[in-house]
Design a protein around this motif. Structure first.
Motif, PDB file in Angstrom:
ATOM      1  N   LEU A 107       0.834  -1.208   0.000  1.00 33.52           N
ATOM      2  CA  LEU A 107       0.000   0.000   0.000  1.00 33.52           C
ATOM      3  C   LEU A 107       0.867   1.255   0.000  1.00 33.52           C
ATOM      4  O   LEU A 107       0.559   2.239  -0.695  1.00 33.52           O
ATOM      5  CB  LEU A 107      -0.932  -0.010   1.216  1.00 33.52           C
ATOM      6  N   LYS A 108       1.949   1.205   0.788  1.00 32.37           N
ATOM      7  CA  LYS A 108       2.856   2.358   0.775  1.00 32.37           C
ATOM      8  C   LYS A 108       3.459   2.544  -0.608  1.00 32.37           C
ATOM      9  O   LYS A 108       3.541   3.669  -1.110  1.00 32.37           O
ATOM     10  CB  LYS A 108       3.965   2.149   1.818  1.00 32.37           C
ATOM     11  N   THR A 109       3.867   1.396  -1.211  1.00 24.29           N
ATOM     12  CA  THR A 109       4.434   1.492  -2.567  1.00 24.29           C
ATOM     13  C   THR A 109       3.406   2.031  -3.550  1.00 24.29           C
ATOM     14  O   THR A 109       3.708   2.909  -4.374  1.00 24.29           O
ATOM     15  CB  THR A 109       4.921   0.114  -3.020  1.00 24.29           C
ATOM     16  N   ASP A 110       2.168   1.504  -3.442  1.00 25.93           N
ATOM     17  CA  ASP A 110       1.121   2.000  -4.350  1.00 25.93           C
ATOM     18  C   ASP A 110       0.852   3.471  -4.109  1.00 25.93           C
ATOM     19  O   ASP A 110       0.640   4.246  -5.064  1.00 25.93           O
ATOM     20  CB  ASP A 110      -0.164   1.192  -4.141  1.00 25.93           C
ATOM     21  N   LEU A 111       0.862   3.859  -2.805  1.00 25.94           N
ATOM     22  CA  LEU A 111       0.636   5.272  -2.500  1.00 25.94           C
ATOM     23  C   LEU A 111       1.733   6.139  -3.087  1.00 25.94           C
ATOM     24  O   LEU A 111       1.467   7.200  -3.683  1.00 25.94           O
ATOM     25  CB  LEU A 111       0.551   5.463  -0.980  1.00 25.94           C
ATOM     26  N   ASN A 112       2.986   5.673  -2.920  1.00 24.24           N
ATOM     27  CA  ASN A 112       4.097   6.447  -3.492  1.00 24.24           C
ATOM     28  C   ASN A 112       4.018   6.493  -5.012  1.00 24.24           C
ATOM     29  O   ASN A 112       4.270   7.540  -5.632  1.00 24.24           O
ATOM     30  CB  ASN A 112       5.433   5.845  -3.059  1.00 24.24           C
ATOM     31  N   GLU A 113       3.641   5.337  -5.614  1.00 19.11           N
ATOM     32  CA  GLU A 113       3.506   5.348  -7.074  1.00 19.11           C
ATOM     33  C   GLU A 113       2.385   6.276  -7.512  1.00 19.11           C
ATOM     34  O   GLU A 113       2.524   7.023  -8.488  1.00 19.11           O
ATOM     35  CB  GLU A 113       3.245   3.930  -7.569  1.00 19.11           C
ATOM     36  N   GLU A 114       1.253   6.207  -6.783  1.00 17.79           N
ATOM     37  CA  GLU A 114       0.151   7.096  -7.137  1.00 17.79           C
ATOM     38  C   GLU A 114       0.538   8.554  -6.943  1.00 17.79           C
ATOM     39  O   GLU A 114       0.226   9.415  -7.774  1.00 17.79           O
ATOM     40  CB  GLU A 114      -1.064   6.754  -6.265  1.00 17.79           C
ATOM     41  N   ARG A 115       1.249   8.811  -5.825  1.00 15.88           N
ATOM     42  CA  ARG A 115       1.692  10.184  -5.593  1.00 15.88           C
ATOM     43  C   ARG A 115       2.679  10.624  -6.669  1.00 15.88           C
ATOM     44  O   ARG A 115       2.641  11.751  -7.153  1.00 15.88           O
ATOM     45  CB  ARG A 115       2.325  10.266  -4.209  1.00 15.88           C
ATOM     46  N   SER A 116       3.553   9.681  -7.058  1.00 18.81           N
ATOM     47  CA  SER A 116       4.518  10.005  -8.111  1.00 18.81           C
ATOM     48  C   SER A 116       3.811  10.276  -9.431  1.00 18.81           C
ATOM     49  O   SER A 116       4.153  11.217 -10.150  1.00 18.81           O
ATOM     50  CB  SER A 116       5.523   8.862  -8.266  1.00 18.81           C
ATOM     51  N   ARG A 117       2.803   9.420  -9.747  1.00 18.27           N
ATOM     52  CA  ARG A 117       2.056   9.666 -10.987  1.00 18.27           C
ATOM     53  C   ARG A 117       1.339  11.012 -10.936  1.00 18.27           C
ATOM     54  O   ARG A 117       1.317  11.752 -11.930  1.00 18.27           O
ATOM     55  CB  ARG A 117       1.053   8.539 -11.217  1.00 18.27           C
ATOM     56  N   TYR A 118       0.750  11.300  -9.790  1.00 19.67           N
ATOM     57  CA  TYR A 118       0.055  12.574  -9.668  1.00 19.67           C
ATOM     58  C   TYR A 118       1.017  13.744  -9.830  1.00 19.67           C
ATOM     59  O   TYR A 118       0.719  14.730 -10.532  1.00 19.67           O
ATOM     60  CB  TYR A 118      -0.638  12.641  -8.304  1.00 19.67           C
ATOM     61  N   GLN A 119       2.181  13.635  -9.218  1.00 16.76           N
ATOM     62  CA  GLN A 119       3.147  14.723  -9.343  1.00 16.76           C
ATOM     63  C   GLN A 119       3.714  14.813 -10.749  1.00 16.76           C
ATOM     64  O   GLN A 119       3.995  15.908 -11.248  1.00 16.76           O
ATOM     65  CB  GLN A 119       4.261  14.529  -8.310  1.00 16.76           C
ATOM     66  N   ASN A 120       3.851  13.662 -11.429  1.00 18.72           N
ATOM     67  CA  ASN A 120       4.262  13.720 -12.832  1.00 18.72           C
ATOM     68  C   ASN A 120       3.203  14.383 -13.688  1.00 18.72           C
ATOM     69  O   ASN A 120       3.514  15.133 -14.620  1.00 18.72           O
ATOM     70  CB  ASN A 120       4.531  12.301 -13.350  1.00 18.72           C
ATOM     71  N   LEU A 121       1.921  14.104 -13.362  1.00 17.15           N
ATOM     72  CA  LEU A 121       0.856  14.787 -14.084  1.00 17.15           C
ATOM     73  C   LEU A 121       0.894  16.284 -13.827  1.00 17.15           C
ATOM     74  O   LEU A 121       0.632  17.093 -14.731  1.00 17.15           O
ATOM     75  CB  LEU A 121      -0.500  14.212 -13.661  1.00 17.15           C
ATOM     76  N   LEU A 122       1.220  16.652 -12.599  1.00 18.50           N
ATOM     77  CA  LEU A 122       1.366  18.083 -12.314  1.00 18.50           C
ATOM     78  C   LEU A 122       2.487  18.685 -13.141  1.00 18.50           C
ATOM     79  O   LEU A 122       2.361  19.797 -13.677  1.00 18.50           O
ATOM     80  CB  LEU A 122       1.647  18.296 -10.815  1.00 18.50           C
ATOM     81  N   THR A 123       3.594  17.949 -13.247  1.00 17.34           N
ATOM     82  CA  THR A 123       4.706  18.446 -14.072  1.00 17.34           C
ATOM     83  C   THR A 123       4.280  18.605 -15.522  1.00 17.34           C
ATOM     84  O   THR A 123       4.584  19.606 -16.175  1.00 17.34           O
ATOM     85  CB  THR A 123       5.888  17.471 -13.976  1.00 17.34           C
ATOM     86  N   GLU A 124       3.565  17.592 -16.024  1.00 17.09           N
ATOM     87  CA  GLU A 124       3.077  17.684 -17.403  1.00 17.09           C
ATOM     88  C   GLU A 124       2.094  18.842 -17.553  1.00 17.09           C
ATOM     89  O   GLU A 124       2.097  19.555 -18.561  1.00 17.09           O
ATOM     90  CB  GLU A 124       2.409  16.355 -17.781  1.00 17.09           C
ATOM     91  N   HIS A 125       1.260  19.019 -16.533  1.00 18.34           N
ATOM     92  CA  HIS A 125       0.314  20.137 -16.568  1.00 18.34           C
ATOM     93  C   HIS A 125       1.051  21.473 -16.592  1.00 18.34           C
ATOM     94  O   HIS A 125       0.690  22.390 -17.351  1.00 18.34           O
ATOM     95  CB  HIS A 125      -0.593  20.057 -15.340  1.00 18.34           C
ATOM     96  N   LEU A 126       2.088  21.578 -15.791  1.00 13.91           N
ATOM     97  CA  LEU A 126       2.884  22.813 -15.788  1.00 13.91           C
ATOM     98  C   LEU A 126       3.552  23.021 -17.142  1.00 13.91           C
ATOM     99  O   LEU A 126       3.592  24.149 -17.650  1.00 13.91           O
ATOM    100  CB  LEU A 126       3.939  22.731 -14.683  1.00 13.91           C
ATOM    101  N   ARG A 127       4.053  21.928 -17.738  1.00 13.89           N
ATOM    102  CA  ARG A 127       4.677  22.064 -19.049  1.00 13.89           C
ATOM    103  C   ARG A 127       3.673  22.532 -20.094  1.00 13.89           C
ATOM    104  O   ARG A 127       3.971  23.397 -20.932  1.00 13.89           O
ATOM    105  CB  ARG A 127       5.287  20.727 -19.465  1.00 13.89           C
ATOM    106  N   LEU A 128       2.456  21.962 -20.030  1.00 14.91           N
ATOM    107  CA  LEU A 128       1.431  22.396 -20.979  1.00 14.91           C
ATOM    108  C   LEU A 128       1.035  23.852 -20.738  1.00 14.91           C
ATOM    109  O   LEU A 128       0.773  24.596 -21.691  1.00 14.91           O
ATOM    110  CB  LEU A 128       0.206  21.493 -20.847  1.00 14.91           C
ATOM    111  N   GLU A 129       0.984  24.249 -19.470  1.00 10.80           N
ATOM    112  CA  GLU A 129       0.687  25.657 -19.184  1.00 10.80           C
ATOM    113  C   GLU A 129       1.767  26.566 -19.753  1.00 10.80           C
ATOM    114  O   GLU A 129       1.464  27.622 -20.341  1.00 10.80           O
ATOM    115  CB  GLU A 129       0.572  25.869 -17.669  1.00 10.80           C
ATOM    116  N   GLU A 130       3.031  26.162 -19.574  1.00 10.47           N
ATOM    117  CA  GLU A 130       4.104  26.977 -20.134  1.00 10.47           C
ATOM    118  C   GLU A 130       4.017  27.026 -21.653  1.00 10.47           C
ATOM    119  O   GLU A 130       4.219  28.083 -22.268  1.00 10.47           O
ATOM    120  CB  GLU A 130       5.457  26.401 -19.697  1.00 10.47           C
TER     121      GLU A 130
END
Length: 1824
Positions: free
Chosen positions: A1067-1090
């Motif tokens: 569960l911790k691994t899944d949480l970290n993976e989910e958090r990592s995916r979410y943060q990667n999506l944020l990065t992609e979102h920031l890139r698209l905004e730029e």
């Protein structure tokens, strides 16, 4: 020289000798070579002995083998002995043993095709090679590409990468990877994805230009040169492609096991697609042009999938769907044309059957008439001077004409596609520079060589000439730079061969001249060649057995060319009428293909046949006129012109060479054929490079490296301060021949073989030293052993002699004692013996006398018994005689009676015969008698049974009869009384009889029952015993079951605990993976905004350019802002979306679709949020309207209470004023008498009353303020609770407040006092604990320092004196440096503290001054009161309580954001601020907006804050301090929103005052999420910024720098673009990394970053350090050694020490270094036995199998005393790690960022105590 030869060619020296199978074979000398020997005695590796004869003329000795330490070098020129066998062996070892396919050869990269997919081309490998020097990493195509890219940027010069090799050697793949590298590292200058388009051209060109051959499944059948253009920022802006020599003949003919071009098979595999139905295609086996090779399928390739990839590439390059269908239509028409069957009409003519379905399909697809096409396929038009006539063609010529048309159409289609690909890759941006990638064929020689091989080898001659000149030029530049004398190196110049081909009257000129002749033929052309060149050119030869061939001596080998077909292929003609038919087509694409078609007939009007297997097409040069008045240019002329253009381009660039080698002809993975390899090495110029290098000074060393390596060959007196002079002196002594080396400015240059000679000297010196050390140590050990044995012997002798003396004394004492004992013993024995004899004599006498008496008694007794026996015997004899007599008499009587009986029997028999008839009559009677007899017998049996029963009854009735007798006697006694009842006696008797019967029955039943009871008792006892046994078994089973249950429960508990732990970890691994995916999506979102912002800026710029007078303000709101905008903002967003649609029309299709989809999602989300907001507002309005009536009464009570309290306070205030006035009057009245003088009682009383009145007034004022704040807070609480709180409850609470007001105040005061005391106590306790902890820490540091000093002292004692002094000095310098750094940090902290105290002192002094002025103004002396007029007394007021809010006007919002965010400099003003002050100020402004219930103000403030932070990060995102500063403030702002949100979960650590400051009107949970996302983006930006700073330091500090001096021995190297492992000035060291980490840590601490966040940052930094270091270690063979492993482990320990000093050991950073630690351990452990393999497998659990195998393959001994890792050991490791479930990835992902979390960290700082510095220019803010 003789000395060196005698020194090198000695016993056990290894050499190379020629071999027919393996080309070169290794051997070992079994006897020293002496000058003049004719043979060498050698022993091969298999143990056989051979005699190698030397050439008697040249006396050349065989090639020497390089030392084992040099085998497997990255650069072939680094070998000491540079010759062919050394090169071949080095390549074989790297390829077979180490699985390394790339090797440098000077400036050439040799690439061997592995015929296997290797995981060495991923993005992580590209990132690892990006920015690195070419020699710093292992050889790779990416290293060459990086070198070209870097030289282009540094030297401002265009570059070229020339990839050559045989078919199947991997040229296309190498060129593809080079282009992928450029596209990845450079990016594109626009948003049109140019790099994707450049890569998309590869599948298109492979589909139409590649085919399967016997040597390669994806062989390029054309040459190409791709120019990748870059702008001034070195980003890809476009590309251009030039092609050479397309193999057109493959369209119509394929050899066995070969295929046509891929595109045909892709179309056939997709024939069932709906869009391809009208093409009338089927299987590839149905068409002539695709089935001739009989191999239509490539294993592992899906042609239908490949077509989808090709179509996607067409789309990406702008070729729309209609054009694609048109291209496929032309290709399908070519297939149908190949199936058109031409039949013989007669010997001179041919025909096509009417309604041929394939010709019909061809005509329909290309839009021509069936009649015209069938006419000109079988006829041709001949023109003479006067007339034109049509001539039929024989079937063979017609078939050739059909195939020529097919080839011509395909060539036109190929050129059209190339042209449109170039159009798609061309950009309007000005090209600043370019990198060209040349993918061209290598030198070819087959059994039959024709025109194609001639052109290919001609091109390779030109390229080889350019290559030789470039290599020679580089060598010359190197010598001139080092200022060493150099002479002209003799190298092979192939200019004569080029002149033979292209000069005037050369082969090409004669070929063109023969083509112009009306009756020119291949034979006549061959004769011209013989006549022209056979006697004049030594490179031209004629074969002995042929008159239609010629031989050219090329640079690589002799090649024999067959003249047949040369003329036809050079002309390359096609029927003109067929072309005219196609030009008249209704198919627009076909017309476009032939719009520039020229006449293609020969001067004689003849149709060219194929004449061979291949046809060549040259793309015409558009810049020049391609036609003359009568004829077009020949193929040879066109190829020569294009080749000249190519050479001009290459000469204008800096070339980089990649030579691809095919290791075998059978496509076997990692199989090496030496013959084929040597052939290609000779042909591609690698051996020529080696020869040029060997002719000069191939081995080059810096003075420092030479000194470090060969310090062992110097004496102490030879070592001078000047290292350069020291090296010169030593070399002059070691090498006598001055020509063997040269001294440059920075390097020493050695001839070939000198490094091996020096290495042998060094090895011999080390061997002698080792022997001496061994001798000394063994002598010392033997001496020590002898002394120990001698001491032991003396000790043993001493103890032995003492033992012997003690034994002698003991023996003497025992002897004396034994004598005494013997005396008494003998006396005792003698006395005892006498007494025994005496007793024995008496006993014998007694026994003898008794015996005689018994004998006499026995004799008397025998006589008496004999008499008795005689008496009985005599009686017995008399009785026996009597019995015999009696028996005789009885016998006589019997005999007589027998005789009489016989006589009687005889009489009876006679009588019986007489009554026999009577017996017959009475037979029935006898039967009856017998029956009666049986019945009697049965009755007898019954009677017997009855008698037995009677006996039993008698026995049973015995007692009863006795009783009856007694009863009878009683009855008799009563007989007299019963005489009257005589009549009843009979009845009684009967009754008695009946009772007897019943008694008998009862007794019988009783007996039966007793028997049954006994039987039942026995059965029960048996059953009980059995049950007991079963119970015992059951108890045993129960115990076993209980034990098993307990064991199972324990195991289940353990399993459950383990499963829960695993599930928790998962569960911790899944949480970290989910958090990592979410943060990667944020990065992609920031890139698209730029990207979106850039597009808007580009749109604004373009609109300004197109309409200078019109300016448009575009909305720059982010997606977060759009979530909270109104309808007007929504309209602006719609306008912005429409503007985006206008922009995206010219953009890439995929990017446009992505942006449109994202905009649609954002608009939908925005609309849903607006609807939700409206619903919430409606609910809020309804709840407010409903609650107004309920709260009216409570509000009336509040107002009434407030008015009463105010009236009371005003009356008291008036009273106090009146008393004050009275006191003033009394003072004035008593002034004359002096009663009011200072110090008088009256004055004191009045002054006390005045002070008391003032205090009372202040107390009342505070009560008023407290009352108002309570009423306001209660009102806000009631409004905030809405419907949850009933009005009646609120009224009751108000009444309680009225009744218990004083009691509450007293209680609150007492509670505050207790809390204050408790806080003071806790503060003192914390202070004490912190002091104790600090003392413990200091004690621990002192202990560690002591241990460190002891270890260092122990290490220093083991070093020699000189090294000991150097090490101590180094340690002292390090210690002083660390102390200076600590002192500087302390000084900085003290400076900051002083500045802060000074500032506070200024504030306090200002306040004191104001208070003093007020007191001076408000207080007057008594004397002044008398003389001056009366003034009212001014009593100073206390400062108003601050509620922790800041008020600002709406128009000041931009100013607030500008001064607090955009213009705030962390290095300037922000240094002296309270950590997180901007966050506190923003939150206090937000609190006021919430307090006044202004939702618009809250929204705009938060939106402006978020956008401003994004803006400042976009502007200054590369500044670490700025990013760190705003990360800390963003997190603090987020914590403030949580702390003061009103949620109980966040209010646990708040004080009561902080709880009063909570937000009351708005729930900002959604904004908290937005700010959390912003903090994630800032964190990722911070990590990237820190990574960019640390990246240049990591490899140098962790790997290259020698932290422990003297441990790493420098390995011999050629020093060609290699980085030295010894740190020079300006290079980074480990201390640089530690200082940078300390700077990062101190800056983040200064900015107030959360400690948990700092731990996450440090963990990420350590992961980057470990990953980059490990990746470089895996890609650098020179770093994989035992000593480097020690260096790495020491460096890691220093990093751990830094973590320990900063208190960060528990942050997880150490665990991220585990792979690097295990790799370092792997370099140091033993690597020989199976036990070592087991230890490695268990130790390296953090490394993947690929990484372990890579390290073992790269392991390189630095000295000859170390051993390489055997291939068998590596195979063992691979076998044991086969079951591991892991990814095959080799390198670690350096771009991976751990998911970040922001744990809640409440602040203890009270908002009301915060002061705003004037330096922030926020004077417009008002404190509330």
């Amino acid at each position: 020289m003789n000395r060196e030869l005698e020194y090198m060619f000695v016993h056990s020296a290894r050499v190379w000798i020629p071999d027919a199978e393996e080309v070169w074979k290794s051997a070992e000398l079994t006897k020293d070579y002496k000058n003049g020997d004719a043979t060498l005695q050698l022993m091969l590796e298999d143990g056989t002995t051979v005699d190698h004869k030397l050439d008697p003329k040249t006396k050349n000795l065989p090639y020497l083998r390089n030392p084992d330490i040099l085998v497997g070098e990255n650069d072939l020129t680094a070998l000491s002995y540079l010759h062919e066998p050394a090169v071949l062996h080095n390549l074989k070892v790297r390829f077979i043993d180490s699985k390394l396919i790339y090797t440098y050869c000077g400036i050439v990269l040799v690439a061997i095709n592995p015929y296997e997919t290797l995981p060495i081309y991923g993005s992580e490998i590209i990132n690892a090679y990006s920015g690195q020097n070419m020699g710093d990493m292992d050889p790779h195509i990416f290293a060459v590409a990086e070198e070209a890219y870097k030289q282009m940027a540094r030297d401002e010069r265009n570059q070229s990468i020339i990839v050559s090799g045989e078919s199947g050697a991997g040229k296309t793949v190498s060129a593809k990877y080079a282009m992928r590298y450029f596209a990845t590292v450079s990016g594109s200058a626009s948003e049109a994805n140019v790099e994707e388009k450049v890569l998309a051209s590869n599948p298109i060109m492979e589909a139409i230009g590649n085919a399967k051959t016997t040597r390669n499944d994806n062989s390029s059948r054309f040459g190409k040169y791709i120019e990748i253009g870059f702008d001034n920022r070195y980003r890809i802006i476009g590309a251009n492609m030039r092609t050479y020599l397309l193999e057109k003949s493959r369209v119509v003919f394929q050899a066995d096991e070969e295929r046509n071009y891929h595109i045909f098979y892709q179309l056939c595999a997709s024939a069932n697609q709906p869009e391809f139905k009208n093409l009338r295609l089927s299987s590839a086996n149905d068409f002539l042009y695709t089935r001739q090779g009989r191999s239509p399928v490539i294993e592992g390739i899906d042609d239908a999938k490949e077509l989808r990839t090709t179509r996607h590439a067409f789309t990406l390059l702008g070729i729309n769907e209609s054009y694609q269908i048109g291209l496929f239509q032309v290709l399908a028409a070519i297939l149908h044309l190949g199936n058109v069957e031409i039949k013989d009409r007669d010997s001179d003519s041919s025909l096509i059957a009417p309604n041929n379905r394939h010709l019909t399909a061809f005509c329909e697809l290309v839009g021509v008439t069936y009649q015209d096409m069938s006419q000109w396929l079988c006829h041709r038009k001949l023109k003479t001077a006067t007339e034109t006539y049509i001539k039929p063609l024989p079937r063979l010529q017609a078939t050739n004409a059909r195939d020529a048309l097919s080839k011509h159409i395909y060539a036109k289609l190929f050129n059209w596609i190339v042209e449109h690909v170039n159009k798609a890759l061309i950009t309007n941006v000005k090209q600043h520079s370019f990198i060209g990638v040349l993918d061209i064929y290598g030198f070819e020689t087959f059994e039959i060589n024709s025109f194609e091989q001639f052109c290919i080898n001609y091109a390779n001659e030109k390229l080889q000439q350019q290559f030789n000149m470039h290599v020679f030029k580089l060598e010359q530049e190197e010598y001139m730079k080092e200022q060493i004398p150099w002479t002209l190196i003799d190298f092979y110049d192939n200019q004569p061969c080029i002149n033979l081909i292209e000069a005037k009257m050369g082969i090409l000129d004669l070929l063109d001249e023969e083509c112009k002749m009306p009756k020119g033929s291949d034979d006549s052309w061959a004769q011209k060649l013989y006549n022209t060149h056979l006697k004049t050119c030594s490179l031209f030869e004629k074969p002995r057995m042929s008159n239609r061939a010629f031989i050219i001596q090329h640079f690589a080998d002799k090649v024999e060319y067959q003249c047949e077909g040369f003329l036809a292929k050079n002309k390359d003609t096609v029927n003109e009428e067929q072309i005219n038919v196609l030009k008249a087509s209704k198919f627009n694409l076909l017309v476009e293909l032939f719009q520039d078609e020229e006449k293609a007939t020969t001067p004689t009007g003849q149709v060219a046949g194929t004449g061979g297997r291949t046809r060549l097409s040259i793309k015409p040069d558009k810049g020049r006129d391609t036609s003359s008045k009568e004829h077009k240019k020949t193929v040879g002329c066109q190829f020569r012109n294009s080749l000249h253009m190519l050479m001009e381009t290459l000469n204008a660039t800096t070339p980089h060479y990649v030579r691809c080698i095919k290791p075998n002809d059978f496509k076997l993975a990692f199989s090496f054929d030496p013959k084929r390899a040597v052939q290609q090495l000779r042909a591609c110029g690698v051996l020529e490079t080696i020869r040029i290098s060997a002719a000069g000074f191939p081995s080059r060393w810096t003075y420092q490296e030479f000194f470090s390596r060969y310090r062992v060959l110097m004496k102490q007196k030879d070592v001078l301060p000047d290292k350069k002079l020291t090296c010169k002196n030593v070399l002059e002594k070691l090498v006598q021949d001055q020509d063997k080396y040269q001294f440059g400015k920075t390097k020493i240059f050695f001839r070939a073989g000198q490094v091996a000679y020096l290495e042998k000297l060094r090895a011999d010196k080390l061997r002698v030293a080792c022997i001496r050390i061994q001798k000394t140590i063994r002598s010392w050990l033997a001496r020590k052993k002898y002394l120990r044995q001698r001491s032991a012997a003396i000790t043993i002798q001493r103890f032995t002699r003492g033992y012997q003396a003690r034994c002698l004394a003991k023996f003497m004492r025992r002897t004396q004692a034994a004598t005494i004992i013997q005396k008494y013993q003998r006396m005792y024995v003698e006395r005892k013996r006498y007494r025994q004899k005496q007793a024995a004599a008496l006993a014998v006498q007694t026994i003898l006398r008794a015996y005689m008496a018994r004998q006499k008694y026995q004799a008397l007794l025998r006589e008496h018994k004999a008499i008795i026996i005689q008496k009985h015997v005599r009686g017995w004899l008399a009785r026996c005689w009597y019995k015999r007599c009696l028996e005789a008499i009885v016998y006589l009587q019997c005999c007589m009676r027998r005789m009489r009986a016989k006589r009687e029997l005889k009489k009876l028999k006679i009588e019986a015969r007489s009554v026999e008839h009577f017996k017959k009559l009475n037979k029935g009677m006898e039967n009856k008698i017998m029956q009666l007899q049986r019945k009697i017998d049965e009755q007898h049996k019954d009677n017997r049974l009855v008698s037995e029963r009677l006996v039993s009854l008698e026995s049973s009735y015995a007692a009863e009869s006795e009783r009856m007798r007694s009863e009878l006697s009683r009855l008799r006694g009563a007989e007299e009384d019963a005489k009257n009842k005589t009549n009843q006696v009979s009845s009684l008797l009967e009754e008695l009889e009946r009772l007897k019967k019943e008694l008998s029955v009862t007794q019988q039943e009783k007996k039966t029952i007793e028997d049954w009871a006994q039987k039942y008792r026995d059965e029960m006892e048996t059953m009980v015993s059995e049950l007991k046994d079963q119970n015992g078994l059951l108890k045993k089973e129960k115990d076993d079951l209980n034990r098993m249950i307990q064991e199972q429960s324990r195991q289940m508990t353990e399993k459950m605990v383990h499963a829960i732990a695993q599930e928790t970890q998962q569960l911790k691994t899944d949480l970290n993976e989910e958090r990592s995916r979410y943060q990667n999506l944020l990065t992609e979102h920031l890139r698209l905004e730029e990207k979106y912002d850039d597009l808007k800026e580009e749109l604004a710029h373009s609109s300004n350019v197109s309409k200078p007078g019109h300016r448009r303000t575009d909305s720059t709101h982010s997606s977060n802002e759009s979530e909270y905008t109104y309808n007007s903002e929504y309209a602006d967003t719609e306008e912005g979306s429409r503007a985006r649609e206008d922009v995206t029309r010219g953009m890439d299709t995929s990017l446009t679709l992505k942006l449109q989809k994202r905009v649609t999602e954002l608009e939908q989300e925005k609309q849903s949020l607006r609807n939700e907001l409206e619903n919430k507002e409606e609910q809020f309005q309804r709840a407010r309207a409903r609650d107004d009536a309920q709260f009216r009464k409570a509000r009336g009570a509040e107002l009434e209470y407030e008015s009463l309290k105010r009236q009371e306070l005003e009356s008291e205030n008036k009273k106090l004023r009146h008393d004050l006035a009275d006191m003033r009057q009394s003072l004035l009245g008593d002034a004359a008498t002096g009663a009011g003088a200072p110090g008088s009682p009256a004055y004191k009383v009045l002054l006390d009353q005045l002070n008391a009145s003032c205090e009372e007034l202040e107390v009342r004022k505070e009560e008023v303020l407290i009352l108002r704040s309570q009423l306001v807070s209660q009102k806000e609480a009631v409004h905030h609770k809405e419907t949850m709180t009933e009005p009646s409850v609120f009224a009751q609470d108000v009444n309680k407040l009225k009744d218990a007001d004083e009691l509450r105040q007293a209680y609150v005061g007492l509670k505050d006092t207790n809390r204050l005391l408790e806080q003071q106590l806790q503060t003192q306790r914390r202070t004490y604990d912190s002091e104790v902890e600090s003392l413990r820490g200091e004690l621990q540091n002192v202990k560690e320092e002591n241990n460190r000093q002891q270890q260092l002292l122990a290490q220093n004692l083991q070093l020699p004196p000189e090294a000991r002094i150097e090490a101590s000095l180094q340690h002292e310098i390090t210690r002083l440096t660390n102390e200076n750094l600590d002192l500087m940090e302390q000084l900085e902290k003290q400076d900051r503290t002083i500045r802060k105290l000074k500032k506070q002192l200024k504030v306090y002094s200002k306040r004191i001054g104001e208070m003093g002025a007020g007191q001076t103004e408000g207080q007057t002396s008594p004397g002044q009161m008398v003389e001056e007029p009366i003034h009212p007394v001014n009593i100073p007021r206390r400062e108003k309580d601050f509620q922790g809010m800041l008020e600002y006007k709406k128009e000041d919002e931009l100013k607030l954001v500008k001064n607090l965010i955009l213009e705030l400099k962390p290095r300037g003003v922000a240094v002296n601020l309270i950590p997180g002050l901007p966050a506190y100020i923003l939150f206090m402004c937000l609190r006021h907006a919430d307090y006044v219930n202004d939702d618009q103000k809250v929204r705009t403030l938060l939106t402006s804050t978020i956008n401003s932070i994004k803006k400042i990060l976009k502007k200054r995102g590369d500044d670490f301090e700025t990013v760190s500063f705003w990360l800390a403030n963003t997190c603090r702002f987020l914590h403030c929103l949580k702390q003061y949100s009103g949620d109980e979960g966040f209010m646990k650590s708040n004080t009561s005052r902080q709880n009063e400051h909570c937000l009351s009107n708005f729930d900002l949970a959604e904004y908290r999420q937005v700010i959390s996302d912003l903090a994630i983006q800032i964190y990722q930006q911070l990590v990237k910024c820190m990574e960019n700073i640390l990246q240049p330091m990591i490899v140098s500090g962790m790997l290259e720098h020698e932290t422990i001096q003297g441990v790493s021995g420098v390995k011999p190297t050629g020093l060609r673009k290699r980085t030295s492992s010894i740190a020079d000035e300006g290079t980074y060291t480990l201390d640089s990394i530690l200082r940078q980490l300390s700077a990062f840590h101190s800056t983040m601490c200064q900015h107030g970053t959360d400690p948990e966040l700092i731990k996450q940052v440090v963990k990420q930094l350590f992961y980057i350090i470990g990953a980059v270091t490990l990746n470089n270690l895996l890609l650098r063979k020179d770093m994989c050694s035992w000593s480097k492993g020690m260096q790495i482990r020491y460096n890691v320990s220093q990093l751990e020490e830094w973590l320990r000093d900063k208190g960060l050991m528990n942050c997880g950073a150490k665990e991220t270094l585990e792979p690097l630690i295990q790799a370092a351990q792997l370099l140091q452990v033993k690597k020989k036995t199976d036990e070592d393999a087991d230890a490695i497998c268990s130790m390296c659990h953090a490394l993947t199998t690929a990484q372990i195998v890579k390290v073992l393959n790269l392991y390189t001994p630095v000295n000859e005393f170390e051993e390489r890792v055997s291939v068998a050991f590596i195979r063992t490791i691979q076998t044991r790690l086969r079951d591991r479930c892991e990814s095959p990835q080799l390198l670690m992902d350096t771009k991976m960022i751990y998911p970040v979390t922001f744990p809640f960290n409440p602040s203890s700082l009270a908002l009301e105590t915060i002061q705003i510095p004037t330096s922030l220019n926020l004077s417009f803010l008002t404190r509330v």
